[in-house]
Design an enzyme around this catalytic site. Structure first.
Site, PDB file in Angstrom:
ATOM      1  N   GLU A 139     -38.855 103.801 -68.704  1.00 40.04           N
ATOM      2  CA  GLU A 139     -37.655 103.011 -68.381  1.00 40.04           C
ATOM      3  C   GLU A 139     -36.525 103.384 -69.328  1.00 40.04           C
ATOM      4  O   GLU A 139     -36.534 103.023 -70.510  1.00 40.04           O
ATOM      5  CB  GLU A 139     -37.982 101.515 -68.499  1.00 40.04           C
ATOM      6  CG  GLU A 139     -36.765 100.627 -68.242  1.00 40.04           C
ATOM      7  CD  GLU A 139     -37.040  99.160 -68.556  1.00 40.04           C
ATOM      8  OE1 GLU A 139     -38.204  98.726 -68.532  1.00 40.04           O
ATOM      9  OE2 GLU A 139     -36.056  98.444 -68.842  1.00 40.04           O
ATOM     10  N   ARG A 144     -27.718 101.365 -71.056  1.00 34.50           N
ATOM     11  CA  ARG A 144     -27.009 100.653 -72.127  1.00 34.50           C
ATOM     12  C   ARG A 144     -26.117 101.562 -72.927  1.00 34.50           C
ATOM     13  O   ARG A 144     -25.495 101.119 -73.892  1.00 34.50           O
ATOM     14  CB  ARG A 144     -28.020 100.033 -73.111  1.00 34.50           C
ATOM     15  CG  ARG A 144     -28.803  98.936 -72.494  1.00 34.50           C
ATOM     16  CD  ARG A 144     -29.711  98.301 -73.496  1.00 34.50           C
ATOM     17  NE  ARG A 144     -30.736  97.601 -72.759  1.00 34.50           N
ATOM     18  CZ  ARG A 144     -31.710  96.917 -73.290  1.00 34.50           C
ATOM     19  NH1 ARG A 144     -31.819  96.844 -74.597  1.00 34.50           N
ATOM     20  NH2 ARG A 144     -32.589  96.316 -72.535  1.00 34.50           N
ATOM     21  N   THR A 172     -32.118  97.820 -67.419  1.00 36.41           N
ATOM     22  CA  THR A 172     -30.832  97.152 -67.594  1.00 36.41           C
ATOM     23  C   THR A 172     -29.941  97.328 -66.354  1.00 36.41           C
ATOM     24  O   THR A 172     -28.718  97.477 -66.469  1.00 36.41           O
ATOM     25  CB  THR A 172     -30.101  97.634 -68.879  1.00 36.41           C
ATOM     26  OG1 THR A 172     -31.064  97.815 -69.937  1.00 36.41           O
ATOM     27  CG2 THR A 172     -29.098  96.608 -69.368  1.00 36.41           C
ATOM     28  N   LYS A 221     -40.525  91.282 -63.995  1.00 40.81           N
ATOM     29  CA  LYS A 221     -40.478  91.412 -65.452  1.00 40.81           C
ATOM     30  C   LYS A 221     -40.230  90.011 -66.015  1.00 40.81           C
ATOM     31  O   LYS A 221     -39.341  89.301 -65.535  1.00 40.81           O
ATOM     32  CB  LYS A 221     -39.333  92.356 -65.817  1.00 40.81           C
ATOM     33  CG  LYS A 221     -38.838  92.278 -67.248  1.00 40.81           C
ATOM     34  CD  LYS A 221     -37.828  93.376 -67.538  1.00 40.81           C
ATOM     35  CE  LYS A 221     -36.993  93.059 -68.760  1.00 40.81           C
ATOM     36  NZ  LYS A 221     -36.430  94.257 -69.405  1.00 40.81           N
TER      37      LYS A 221
HETATM   38  C1  3PG Z   1     -35.178  95.006 -73.624  1.00 42.12           C
HETATM   39  O1  3PG Z   1     -34.826  95.115 -72.461  1.00 42.12           O
HETATM   40  O2  3PG Z   1     -34.418  94.998 -74.611  1.00 42.12           O
HETATM   41  C2  3PG Z   1     -36.623  94.920 -73.816  1.00 42.12           C
HETATM   42  O3  3PG Z   1     -37.012  93.644 -73.562  1.00 42.12           O
HETATM   43  C3  3PG Z   1     -37.108  95.420 -75.110  1.00 42.12           C
HETATM   44  O4  3PG Z   1     -37.418  94.401 -75.943  1.00 42.12           O
HETATM   45  P1  3PG Z   1     -38.083  94.755 -77.335  1.00 42.12           P
HETATM   46  O5  3PG Z   1     -37.108  95.596 -78.091  1.00 42.12           O
HETATM   47  O6  3PG Z   1     -38.346  93.437 -77.979  1.00 42.12           O
HETATM   48  O7  3PG Z   1     -39.361  95.526 -77.028  1.00 42.12           O
END
Ligand code: 3PG
Length: 213
Positions: A46, A50, A74, A134
Site C-alpha cells: 500500500e 500522501r 490514503t 480497514k
Molecule cells: C496510516 O494510514 O497512517 C496507517 O494507519 C499507519 O499507521 P501506523 O504508522 O501506526 O502503522
C-alpha cells in the site's frame, strides 16, 4: 464482475499477515523498496497518496516489479481513485468511507478496503456491498476490544486493523477470527528509506510471516 488481473479485497487481505503502509518521498526508492518487500514474502503493497511523488512511485512499481501487487492508500476522493487506477494501482485503501469513493473504485475496477471506526460507518460501507474493511485508527479507536464487540453484530465483516499496530501487538489482532490481516508502517520506516537499507526491509518483511500464531 472482477476484471482480469485484479484482486478482490479478501484476496488482498489474505495474501500475508501484514499489508505494509508505505510513505515515499523519492521515486528512486520505489522499485528497490518493492523488490525488498517481495523478497521478504510481502507482495501486497500500500503506497499512500500522501506525497507529491506517490503516483509516480505506484507507476514505477507497477511497471518494474511485476511480482508485487501495488495498491494506493490514503484514497480520499474520486479524483484520488481515478489517479491511482491510472498509475497502475490494483487495489485501494481509504482512511474513511464515502459512497462516492466506493462507487469510483467499482467503476475503476479497484478492490477497496474502506476505512471504518464506528458501527455506523461499517453499516454504510456494508450497505454499499463491502464486507472487508480497514479498521482505522485501530489502536486509538478501541483495538482488540472493539473488534471483539463488532464480531457480534458484524459477524460477516472482516477487518484489517491499521494504526498503532506493531510487531508486538500484531499477534493479538491476528488471532481474532474477524481479522484477516493487519496494516502497518513499521516495515518501511523513513530511516531505512533514507539509508537505502533494503536488506533490513526484507528482514522486517520476513519476520511478519511469523506473526500469525
Ligand atoms: C496510516 O494510514 O497512517 C496507517 O494507519 C499507519 O499507521 P501506523 O504508522 O501506526 O502503522
Amino acid at each position: 464482475m472482477t476484471p482480469p488481473n485484479s484482486f478482490t479485497a479478501l484476496q488482498v487481505m489474505q495474501d500475508a499477515p501484514v499489508i505494509p503502509v508505505i510513505v515515499l518521498h523519492d521515486v528512486a526508492h520505489a522499485v528497490p523498496m518493492a523488490r525488498a518487500l517481495v523478497a521478504g514474502g510481502l507482495r501486497m503493497l500500500e503506497v499512500t497518496l500522501r506525497t507529491p511523488q506517490a503516483l509516480a512511485c505506484i507507476e514505477a512499481i507497477a511497471r518494474e516489479v511485476p511480482e508485487a501487487v501495488v495498491g494506493a492508500g490514503t484514497v480520499r476522493t474520486v479524483a484520488d481513485t481515478v489517479a491511482a487506477a491510472g498509475a497502475g494501482a490494483r487495489f485501494a485503501v481509504s482512511p474513511g468511507y464515502t459512497p462516492a469513493v466506493g462507487k469510483a473504485c467499482r467503476s475503476e475496477g479497484l478492490a477497496l478496503l474502506p476505512g471504518v471506526a464506528t458501527a455506523s460507518e461499517i453499516m454504510m460501507a456494508q450497505d454499499d456491498g463491502f464486507t472487508e474493511m480497514k479498521f482505522f485508527p485501530a489502536v486509538q479507536s478501541g483495538g482488540v476490544g472493539m473488534l471483539k464487540a463488532w464480531s457480534g453484530p458484524f459477524f460477516d465483516i472482516r477487518f484489517c486493523p491499521t494504526g498503532g499496530i506493531t510487531p508486538q501487538n500484531a499477534p493479538e489482532f491476528l488471532a481474532l477470527p474477524n481479522v484477516a490481516c493487519v496494516g502497518g508502517s513499521w516495515l518501511v520506516p523513513a530511516n531505512l528509506l533514507a539509508q537505502a537499507d533494503w536488506a533490513l526491509v526484507t528482514e522486517l518483511a520476513k519476520q511478519t510471516l511469523y506473526l500469525r500464531e
